[in-house]
Design a protein around this motif. Structure first.
Motif: not given
Length: 252
Positions: A31-48
């Motif tokens: 869903x749209x939500x899944x796409x958004x959370x996919x990108x958010x999850x990647x950026x969380x993984x890259x943070x730090x």
């Protein structure tokens, strides 16, 4: 370009209604939500995370993040994405130019951190279209970030022509993009397929608009649909052109 994609993605999400978040995206099963959370999850993984050729980012955290995000409202997910984008903006701004030249794990092998961020720009741009197209909210079809997304396809064009489309030895092909981002992608096959900057004459030419091409290259739509709708035109060897147009997908 990546920071611009952060901005355009946030602006798009901020304009969504409650029902929009559960609309199927162009990503199968997402869903749209899944796409958004996919990108958010990647950026969380890259943070730090510090660029490393040996140790990739902790991407094993993304699935749990997506599961959690399914329980959030759209507004909550947007707030979290804004928060992690702010963290990433600060991290990127703090890096010296030389920091982008260090060797880094990337989804396309060990290259530089700058190359990794170019791939992230491509990922953001494509996923933005995954949301825009089914919701009927066209946008971000030109500009530097869109051109950078196209460059990712251009880098793989020889592979697309030789391996995916199976264009045989001795042939040349060209794709003409009519806009909003205008471009030509050309390749010759001489022992192996390779992209070239320009062809005065190509055996086969495929002409289509930028968005249709990108959706085909990223496997988002069935080639039969835009071909039947007249969005794809052929010149020269039409059999060869059709073979290319129906086999552009190089990624999901």
């Amino acid at each position: 370009n990546l920071l611009h994609c952060f901005d355009t993605f946030e602006t798009l999400l901020a304009d969504l209604g409650d029902a929009d978040w559960d609309t199927p995206s162009l990503c199968p099963g997402w869903t749209v939500r899944d796409v958004a959370s996919h990108l958010g999850g990647i950026e969380h993984a890259l943070a730090g995370w510090s660029p490393s050729a040996e140790n990739p980012p902790p991407f094993d955290t993304i699935a749990a993040y997506q599961r959690t995000a399914r329980g959030w409202s759209g507004a909550q997910l947007l707030d979290d994405i804004r928060t992690v984008h702010a963290i990433r903006r600060a991290e990127l701004a703090a890096r010296a130019d030389a920091d982008f030249d260090v060797a880094s794990w990337t989804p396309v092998g060990v290259q530089t951190y700058a190359r990794f961020m170019a791939v992230r720009t491509f990922d953001y741009w494509v996923h933005e279209q995954d949301i825009r197209v089914p919701l009927g909210r066209p946008g971000h079809l030109d500009g530097p970030a869109a051109a950078m997304a196209l460059d990712e396809v251009r880098l793989s064009f020889g592979f697309i022509v030789g391996k995916k489309a199976g264009i045989t030895d001795g042939h040349s092909v060209r794709i003409v993009l009519t806009g909003p981002t205008e471009a030509e992608l050309c390749a010759t096959v001489d022992g192996r397929a390779r992209a070239v900057d320009h062809l005065d004459h190509a055996d086969a030419t495929v002409t289509t608009d930028f968005l249709t091409f990108m959706l085909l290259a990223c496997g988002r739509i069935d080639p039969a649909e835009p071909i039947a709708a007249g969005k794809v035109a052929y010149a020269g060897d039409t059999t060869l052109a059709d073979q290319l147009a129906r086999n552009l997908r190089f990624t999901f």
